[in-house]
Design a protein around this motif. Structure first.
Motif, short mmCIF file in Angstrom:
data_model
loop_
_atom_site.label_atom_id
_atom_site.label_comp_id
_atom_site.label_asym_id
_atom_site.label_seq_id
_atom_site.Cartn_x
_atom_site.Cartn_y
_atom_site.Cartn_z
N UNK A 116 0.85 -1.44 0.07
CA UNK A 116 0.24 0.12 0.05
C UNK A 116 0.66 1.40 -0.20
N UNK A 117 0.70 2.15 -0.98
CA UNK A 117 1.30 3.12 -1.08
C UNK A 117 0.60 4.67 -1.33
N UNK A 118 1.16 5.88 -0.44
CA UNK A 118 0.43 6.73 -0.82
C UNK A 118 1.71 7.77 -1.58
N UNK A 119 1.23 7.90 -3.16
CA UNK A 119 2.05 8.79 -3.77
C UNK A 119 1.64 10.44 -3.38
N UNK A 120 3.41 10.64 -3.85
CA UNK A 120 3.47 12.05 -3.61
C UNK A 120 3.53 13.12 -4.90
N UNK A 121 3.21 14.08 -5.31
CA UNK A 121 2.84 15.12 -5.85
C UNK A 121 3.60 16.56 -5.72
N UNK A 122 4.74 17.17 -6.46
CA UNK A 122 4.82 18.18 -6.50
C UNK A 122 3.79 19.15 -6.53
N UNK A 123 4.03 20.27 -5.75
CA UNK A 123 2.42 21.71 -5.78
C UNK A 123 1.66 21.06 -5.38
N UNK A 124 1.06 20.24 -5.10
CA UNK A 124 -0.36 19.36 -5.20
C UNK A 124 -1.37 20.99 -4.81
N UNK A 125 -2.97 20.91 -5.48
CA UNK A 125 -4.11 21.95 -4.97
C UNK A 125 -4.43 21.11 -3.97
N UNK A 126 -4.59 22.33 -3.06
CA UNK A 126 -4.86 22.16 -1.50
C UNK A 126 -6.43 23.22 -0.99
N UNK A 127 -7.35 22.96 -0.07
CA UNK A 127 -7.50 24.00 -0.03
C UNK A 127 -6.62 25.63 -0.34
N UNK A 128 -7.53 26.63 -0.25
CA UNK A 128 -7.13 27.89 -0.34
C UNK A 128 -6.41 28.72 1.37
N UNK A 140 1.47 23.51 -2.40
CA UNK A 140 1.83 23.53 -1.22
C UNK A 140 3.01 22.97 -2.21
N UNK A 141 4.07 22.84 -1.65
CA UNK A 141 5.66 22.41 -2.12
C UNK A 141 5.08 21.30 -2.37
N UNK A 142 4.43 20.15 -2.14
CA UNK A 142 4.59 18.66 -2.40
C UNK A 142 3.39 18.05 -1.26
N UNK A 143 2.80 17.24 -1.70
CA UNK A 143 1.68 16.52 -0.83
C UNK A 143 1.50 15.17 -1.55
N UNK A 145 -1.14 12.67 -3.62
CA UNK A 145 -2.48 13.21 -4.24
C UNK A 145 -3.24 12.70 -4.46
N UNK A 146 -3.27 11.98 -3.44
CA UNK A 146 -4.93 12.15 -2.70
C UNK A 146 -5.31 13.09 -1.42
N UNK A 147 -5.77 14.03 -1.22
CA UNK A 147 -5.82 15.05 -0.52
C UNK A 147 -6.57 14.73 1.08
N UNK A 148 -6.84 13.27 1.12
CA UNK A 148 -7.21 12.29 2.35
C UNK A 148 -6.14 11.60 2.74
N UNK A 149 -4.99 11.32 2.51
CA UNK A 149 -3.98 10.44 3.24
C UNK A 149 -2.99 11.10 3.86
N UNK A 150 -2.45 11.22 4.54
CA UNK A 150 -1.25 11.79 5.23
C UNK A 150 -0.06 10.86 5.32
N UNK A 151 1.27 12.15 5.19
CA UNK A 151 2.30 10.89 4.96
C UNK A 151 3.26 12.35 6.35
N UNK A 152 3.96 10.87 7.09
CA UNK A 152 4.77 11.55 8.11
C UNK A 152 6.39 11.40 7.95
#
Lengths: 382, 582
Positions: A116-128, A140-143, A145-152
């Motif tokens: 199970x992987x959480x994929x990351x991308x550069x400049x994802x769109x988030x709430x303003x 943001x700089x990175x985050x 791909x799925x805004x619901x996931x979290x990365x630590x």
């Protein structure tokens, strides 16, 4: 080189490149030779960029809690993986980890889920949000791909808050408290030290004794005393401001001493006497004639004073008397790492300490380099 | 004409095609460029040149302390000693190839080649006694006991004519006067009986009377020990006193070398001629000045001092500082400066001449007496007791040129800003008017207008002093106090600056108060001269009269010590030292 071909010796000063060079240019040329200081300059610059645009660099809200992800260990960033067809694919990701509790001891442990992987991308769109407090932005700089996931990347704390985002948020307060504190000390130090050095007499005697008195008091107790006197009901912003005031109340003494010494040495210089004979008022002599020669030394002193401030704030907050949550500084973050449990279970809570060390070292090296370079004619280190 | 030494004896040290370079961003800068010289036992080779000519670098290269310079090519061959009395070195050694930190060169330094530096205070360790510094040097090269070394050190101090050497050996350098320190430095250099003595401007920092004594001492010691001496100086007068052979250096090259008599009689190179002319003409009144006085006679007094006195508190006794001992820097000085006149104030270091100048300019405040400045209407104002605000207008009338052109210009301001500062502060608010005036002033002092945009560090000492002059004359003053204004400059530039000052005097109706330690310059520049000794005026009169027929014993002693730039008149004068009656 032309010089060698013609073999006519020439006064190096008459060579246009050096002769025309401005003071700033000479300092920069010398500073550049100090490699460690140069690297430190880049590091410090990077820190301040992160501090200024902290919201952009933090992938999550630093106060966002997650009950199912407390003390989540740091995740390793992978750039490629082998997909089902057997070919290697480039896609930055982390592996998901799942919290499991030992039924008997209730000890929490995380188990890595290999597929199970959480994929990351550069400049994802988030709430303003507002970048640096006033620029509207929604990336943001990175985050994930799925805004619901979290990365630590740096793990999480006891409330499941992302340490990476918190360290970035702490950078802003920790690095700025140094600047603001030193700025205030600088104003006090320049005025008091400058007046003491230029006029001498009773003012010099009184201010020097006051400085000695303040330097003779151990700093930690006086900080503790002063900050303990702050009412706990203060809002975070006022508290932040009061803490800087407390820090600079002690910090100005060192700067005042440096400035006083420089002024005393310079007061008897011929060009200062000449300015006086030209009819310049004491204020003009100090600010127009003497101060410009001190700028480089002041910059060097300042860059050496900032790390002291950062450390002071960190110590105070670590002891619980500096900034208080919800403010986030490196000291506040380190306070979380005060107990045995974090050493045993969540050693990643010490990560902010590493940043303190790097920032303080970089600022110190930068200050050293500036101090050496401030006098381009000196032989030292040439 | 004397025979060239080559025919008589072999050299002790031969420098062959030596090039010492400094690496700069623009490639090598050859401070010493293809120099060949020989040093002979018992002979003095004088190396003459202006600042930056490479003479000091050359001397340092001989001892291999040229860092950060690098020897690019050439040889420095130390020949085996001829005399039996000395330790015999095995064969010749090329010093240029030695490791600068190696054993060989360390043994040679001090034992075979010793050096005396210009500034005796900074070349002696301030925290060690004179004796221990000398004995250390002896024991580094010779295996003798401490007691023997001490005896030897006392003997050395006696040789350099230090009074009561048994007592002096246990003193610290700061307890010695400048001349004593230089004597101690010479004793230190002689500690191991070197064959070659390198003296780098050993008398430049000393007063002229002490300089004369040190020169005598060096000559005497050289004769006694048959040392070869490399004597570096910028002063042709000193050269005439001490040299056997002279090498003139310029831009790192030796441009002329000859024995001293021939060189002074028939200089070949135009640069040598300039140097000699500058040295010899400064002993006579300037033709420019005498011609000017014909055209424009000296006017009425415009500045008078009456019984001026200045004292500094030295130390105070008791907790309440009731008893204070005073240093009387200036005692009861009265003089009058007339319009269009130049008054010289001459004296040795510590005579109070600079304090006097600073009191008159009111940088310092005098405790006693009056400074009466006459304005255009003939009204006199006493400057003593005025505060800075009240002085501002008088400061425009009476301006100062400082000694050190490197310290007197603000390094962070452009030349235009520096010159415009007094204009701006005297109320010339229009930038166009200031710019015009600055250009005018730059023309007057002979600097290009483009100089205005540059910073002081882009200029040489002489050019900087021109900027100082421009700043001084900017608010149209009537009086200029020049405190050793030409002392920091090279000889050839010095006379040009003095002529500039004289030209400006004619164009702008100036009067000068010219402070100098150099009697020659005063004679060239000044109509009247004030001789100061320990804060008091011992003689005041027409310059020519004072210089040719001095009344006071001190003036006589001062004049007798001035080296004359003529080797044939070497031993003409009997020198003596003046001691104030107790």
């Amino acid at each position: 080189m032309e010089l060698q071909q013609t073999a006519t010796p020439q006064d190096p000063r008459s060579q246009d490149g050096i002769a025309e060079a401005s003071q700033a240019r000479l300092i920069w040329d010398k500073f550049r030779k100090h490699k460690v200081a140069l690297v430190s300059l880049y590091i410090v610059a990077a820190f301040y960029v992160v501090a200024l645009f902290a919201e952009f660099f933090q992938p999550f809200d630093p106060n966002l809690t997650s009950r199912s992800q407390v003390y989540h260990p740091p995740q390793v960033l992978h750039f490629t993986y082998v997909d089902v067809t057997g070919s290697r694919v480039f896609a930055p990701h982390v592996l998901k980890q799942k919290l499991t509790r030992d039924k008997l001891t209730l000890k929490a442990s995380y188990e890595t889920l290999e597929n199970e992987r959480v994929f990351l991308r550069l400049f994802p769109k988030v709430d303003s949000y507002k970048l640096a407090g006033f620029i509207p932005a929604n990336r943001k700089l990175f985050g994930p791909v799925d805004p619901g996931e979290r990365v630590f990347l740096f793990g999480s704390d006891r409330l499941g808050r992302d340490m990476f985002s918190r360290v970035v948020a702490g950078t802003r307060i920790s690095m700025s408290i140094g600047l603001v504190g030193v700025g205030m000390s600088l104003v006090l130090g320049l005025i008091i030290g400058g007046a003491a050095g230029y006029f001498g007499g009773w003012f010099d005697t009184v201010s020097s004794r006051v400085i000695e008195l303040m330097l003779s008091i151990p700093t930690i107790p006086i900080w503790l005393g002063l900050s303990a006197a702050l009412p706990p009901s203060l809002d975070p912003m006022t508290r932040y401001f009061m803490i800087t005031v407390i820090l600079s109340l002690i910090g100005w003494t060192e700067l005042a001493r440096v400035v006083r010494g420089r002024f005393m040495a310079m007061r008897t210089e011929d060009f200062v006497t000449a300015a006086r004979l030209d009819g310049a008022s004491p204020r003009r002599v100090i600010f127009r004639h003497m101060m410009p020669s001190l700028v480089s030394h002041i910059i060097a002193s300042v860059s050496l004073a900032i790390p002291v401030m950062i450390l002071a704030e960190t110590s105070l907050s670590f002891l619980g008397l500096g900034l208080m949550p919800p403010s986030i500084s490196w000291g506040v973050l380190l306070k979380e790492a005060q107990n045995i449990r974090s050493i045993a279970q969540a050693e990643w809570l010490f990560i902010p300490g590493g940043f303190v060390i790097v920032a303080v070292l970089a600022l110190n090296f930068l200050g050293d380099g500036l101090r050496d370079a401030a006098d381009p004619y000196s032989q030292h280190g040439a | 004409m004397t025979k060239t030494p080559e025919t008589e004896q072999k050299p002790l040290l031969s420098i062959r095609n030596l090039t010492t370079a400094f690496a700069t961003r623009h490639g090598d800068f050859n401070a010493v460029d293809d120099v060949s010289l020989d040093l002979f036992a018992g002979k003095t080779l004088c190396l003459v040149g202006e600042s930056g000519s490479g003479k000091s670098v050359l001397s340092r290269t001989l001892l291999r302390i040229e860092q950060p310079g690098l020897i690019r090519s050439g040889q420095i061959i130390l020949h085996p000693s001829e005399s039996d009395a000395r330790r015999v070195r095995p064969g010749t050694i090329d010093l240029a190839t030695l490791d600068v930190k190696g054993k060989t060169i360390r043994a040679i330094r001090g034992r075979d080649i010793a050096m005396i530096f210009q500034e005796p205070m900074s070349s002696l360790s301030p925290v060690h006694r004179i004796g221990s510094q000398i004995t250390e040097s002896i024991r580094l090269h010779e295996k003798i006991s401490k007691a023997d070394a001490r005896d030897k050190a006392i003997d050395l101090l006696r040789q350099v004519e230090i009074a009561a050497p048994e007592v002096a050996i246990d003193k610290y350098p700061f307890e010695f006067s400048g001349g004593m320190r230089q004597r101690a430095m010479i004793a230190l250099a002689l500690a191991c009986n070197p064959e070659i003595l390198v003296a780098d401007e050993p008398t430049t920092a000393l007063d002229v009377t002490i300089q004369a004594e040190i020169l005598d001492l060096l000559k005497d010691l050289q004769l006694r020990h048959q040392m070869a001496m490399l004597f570096i100086t910028h002063d042709m007068g000193v050269v005439a006193q001490i040299a056997d052979q002279v090498a003139v250096m310029r831009h790192g090259k030796v441009i002329e070398e000859n024995d001293v008599f021939t060189l002074f009689r028939e200089p070949q190179h135009s640069y040598t001629k300039t140097l000699l002319k500058a040295a010899q003409s400064s002993d006579t009144p300037s033709a420019r000045r005498t011609a000017m006085r014909e055209r424009r006679p000296i006017g009425q007094p415009i500045l008078r001092t009456v019984g001026l006195g200045k004292k500094f508190p030295l130390s105070s006794k008791g907790i309440f500082k009731k008893e204070v001992t005073w240093l009387h820097a200036v005692k009861n000085v009265s003089f009058d400066l007339h319009a269009g006149e130049n008054i010289g104030i001459v004296g040795e270091s510590g005579s109070g001449k600079t304090t006097l100048a600073r009191c008159v300019q009111r940088i310092l405040s005098a405790q006693d007496g009056q400074i009466l400045l006459k304005d255009d209407h003939g009204d006199e104002t006493d400057l003593v007791g005025l505060d800075d605000k009240a002085l501002t207008q008088h400061w425009r009338d009476m301006r100062m040129i400082f000694q050190d052109p490197f310290a007197s210009l603000n390094p962070r301001m452009t030349i235009s800003q520096i010159i415009a500062e007094p204009l701006l502060l005297s109320g010339m608010t229009s930038p166009q008017a200031r710019k015009k005036r600055v250009e005018e002033l730059l023309d007057l002092v002979g600097l290009p207008r483009s100089a205005g945009e540059r910073y002081p560090h882009a200029f040489s000492g002489g050019q900087r002093q021109r900027v100082s002059i421009a700043r001084a004359i900017a608010p149209n003053p009537r009086i200029i106090i020049a405190d050793e204004a030409t002392s920091a400059l090279d000889v050839s530039i010095r006379s040009r600056i003095m002529d500039l000052l004289l030209d400006l005097q004619e164009q702008l109706d100036l009067s000068y108060l010219f402070i100098s330690h150099d009697v020659g310059l005063v004679r060239y520049f000044c109509d009247r001269v004030l001789v100061m000794y320990k804060g008091e005026v011992v003689e005041f009169g027409e310059t020519e009269q004072v210089c040719t027929a001095p009344h006071h014993r001190y003036t006589q002693s001062l004049l007798s010590a001035v080296p004359i730039a003529d080797p044939t008149r070497r031993d003409d004068k009997t020198r003596f030292r003046y001691h104030a009656p107790a």
